[in-house]
Motif scaffolding. Structure first.
Motif, PDB file in Angstrom:
ATOM      1  N   GLY A 153       0.707  -1.311  -0.012  1.00  0.00           N
ATOM      2  CA  GLY A 153       0.426  -0.083  -0.137  1.00  0.00           C
ATOM      3  C   GLY A 153       0.501   1.693  -0.026  1.00  0.00           C
ATOM      4  N   SER A 154       0.349   2.008   0.416  1.00  0.00           N
ATOM      5  CA  SER A 154       1.002   3.448   0.309  1.00  0.00           C
ATOM      6  C   SER A 154       0.582   4.663   1.377  1.00  0.00           C
ATOM      7  N   ASP A 155       1.188   5.049   2.250  1.00  0.00           N
ATOM      8  CA  ASP A 155       1.561   6.174   2.720  1.00  0.00           C
ATOM      9  C   ASP A 155       2.004   7.357   3.035  1.00  0.00           C
ATOM     10  N   HIS A 156       2.283   8.448   3.171  1.00  0.00           N
ATOM     11  CA  HIS A 156       3.477   9.780   3.083  1.00  0.00           C
ATOM     12  C   HIS A 156       4.549  10.093   3.691  1.00  0.00           C
ATOM     13  N   ALA A 157       5.545   9.982   3.600  1.00  0.00           N
ATOM     14  CA  ALA A 157       7.043  11.019   4.247  1.00  0.00           C
ATOM     15  C   ALA A 157       6.541  12.270   5.089  1.00  0.00           C
ATOM     16  N   GLU A 158       7.315  11.918   5.791  1.00  0.00           N
ATOM     17  CA  GLU A 158       6.775  13.184   6.784  1.00  0.00           C
ATOM     18  C   GLU A 158       6.994  14.697   6.743  1.00  0.00           C
ATOM     19  N   ASP A 159       7.503  14.812   4.967  1.00  0.00           N
ATOM     20  CA  ASP A 159       7.452  15.859   4.021  1.00  0.00           C
ATOM     21  C   ASP A 159       6.375  15.861   3.130  1.00  0.00           C
ATOM     22  N   GLY A 160       5.638  14.291   3.658  1.00  0.00           N
ATOM     23  CA  GLY A 160       3.906  14.922   2.465  1.00  0.00           C
ATOM     24  C   GLY A 160       4.058  14.124   1.256  1.00  0.00           C
ATOM     25  N   VAL A 161       5.206  13.736   0.887  1.00  0.00           N
ATOM     26  CA  VAL A 161       5.665  13.101  -0.351  1.00  0.00           C
ATOM     27  C   VAL A 161       4.979  11.844  -0.405  1.00  0.00           C
ATOM     28  N   ALA A 162       4.759  10.663  -1.219  1.00  0.00           N
ATOM     29  CA  ALA A 162       4.232   9.215  -1.144  1.00  0.00           C
ATOM     30  C   ALA A 162       4.896   8.828  -1.078  1.00  0.00           C
ATOM     31  N   ARG A 163       4.680   8.072   0.009  1.00  0.00           N
ATOM     32  CA  ARG A 163       5.776   6.073   0.262  1.00  0.00           C
ATOM     33  C   ARG A 163       5.232   4.942  -0.669  1.00  0.00           C
ATOM     34  N   TYR A 164       5.701   4.053  -1.224  1.00  0.00           N
ATOM     35  CA  TYR A 164       4.872   3.160  -1.713  1.00  0.00           C
ATOM     36  C   TYR A 164       5.659   2.328  -1.099  1.00  0.00           C
ATOM     37  N   LEU A 165       5.072   1.102  -0.104  1.00  0.00           N
ATOM     38  CA  LEU A 165       4.765   0.091   0.188  1.00  0.00           C
ATOM     39  C   LEU A 165       5.359  -1.259  -0.707  1.00  0.00           C
ATOM     40  N   VAL A 166       6.489  -2.519  -0.041  1.00  0.00           N
ATOM     41  CA  VAL A 166       6.304  -3.242  -1.639  1.00  0.00           C
ATOM     42  C   VAL A 166       6.958  -4.251  -0.603  1.00  0.00           C
ATOM     43  N   ARG A 167       6.366  -5.508  -0.458  1.00  0.00           N
ATOM     44  CA  ARG A 167       7.017  -6.263   0.857  1.00  0.00           C
ATOM     45  C   ARG A 167       7.828  -7.220  -0.672  1.00  0.00           C
ATOM     46  N   ARG A 168       9.129  -7.909  -0.588  1.00  0.00           N
ATOM     47  CA  ARG A 168       9.817  -8.913  -0.622  1.00  0.00           C
ATOM     48  C   ARG A 168       8.876 -10.316  -0.433  1.00  0.00           C
ATOM     49  N   THR A 169       9.340 -11.077  -1.949  1.00  0.00           N
ATOM     50  CA  THR A 169       8.497 -12.143  -1.020  1.00  0.00           C
ATOM     51  C   THR A 169       9.772 -12.930  -1.836  1.00  0.00           C
ATOM     52  N   ALA A 170       9.866 -14.539  -1.257  1.00  0.00           N
ATOM     53  CA  ALA A 170      10.530 -15.691  -1.699  1.00  0.00           C
ATOM     54  C   ALA A 170      10.640 -15.448  -2.835  1.00  0.00           C
ATOM     55  N   PRO A 171      11.400 -16.217  -3.349  1.00  0.00           N
ATOM     56  CA  PRO A 171      12.137 -16.289  -5.007  1.00  0.00           C
ATOM     57  C   PRO A 171      10.809 -18.170  -4.955  1.00  0.00           C
ATOM     58  N   PRO A 172      10.334 -18.154  -5.873  1.00  0.00           N
ATOM     59  CA  PRO A 172       9.405 -19.208  -5.823  1.00  0.00           C
ATOM     60  C   PRO A 172      10.485 -20.587  -5.740  1.00  0.00           C
ATOM     61  N   GLY A 173       9.721 -21.456  -5.051  1.00  0.00           N
ATOM     62  CA  GLY A 173      10.517 -23.160  -5.010  1.00  0.00           C
ATOM     63  C   GLY A 173      11.445 -22.850  -3.369  1.00  0.00           C
ATOM     64  N   ARG A 174      11.426 -21.871  -2.728  1.00  0.00           N
ATOM     65  CA  ARG A 174      11.917 -21.397  -1.677  1.00  0.00           C
ATOM     66  C   ARG A 174      11.639 -21.203   0.330  1.00  0.00           C
TER      67      ARG A 174
END
Length: 81
Positions: free
Chosen positions: A60-81
Motif C-alpha cells: 500500500g502507500s502512506d506518506h513520508a514526513e514531508d507529505g510525499v507519497a511512499r509506496y510499500l513493497v514486501r519482497r517475496t521469496a523466490p519461487p521454490g524456496r
C-alpha cells in the motif's frame, strides 16, 4: 509502516522510481519491506504494476514526513524456496 529500506526517488520521473526499486529490492531479505518515496504521479500505478509482474507484494502507500507519497513493497521469496 516501518520499512527495512527506504528509497528516495523524489524528483525522478517515470520509469526511474521502478528501476530503483528493481535494483534494490534484493537488498532486503524475503519478507522485508522496501519503501519508495516518489513525487512522480506515475509511481502510484507503476509500483503496484511492477509488483504484480515480479511477484512481490504491494502493501500500500502512506506518506513520508514531508507529505510525499511512499509506496510499500514486501519482497517475496523466490519461487521454490
Amino acid at each position: 509502516m516501518n520499512a527495512d529500506l527506504e528509497l528516495d526517488c523524489r524528483g525522478m520521473i517515470c520509469p526511474r522510481p521502478v528501476i530503483e526499486l528493481a535494483r534494490h529490492v534484493e537488498d532486503v531479505p524475503p519478507g522485508g519491506v522496501v519503501a519508495v518515496v516518489a513525487d512522480d504521479a506515475a509511481a502510484a500505478y507503476d509500483v503496484p504494476a511492477w509488483c504484480r509482474m515480479r511477484g512481490h507484494e504491494y502493501v500500500g502507500s502512506d506518506h513520508a514526513e514531508d507529505g510525499v507519497a511512499r509506496y510499500l513493497v514486501r519482497r517475496t521469496a523466490p519461487p521454490g524456496r
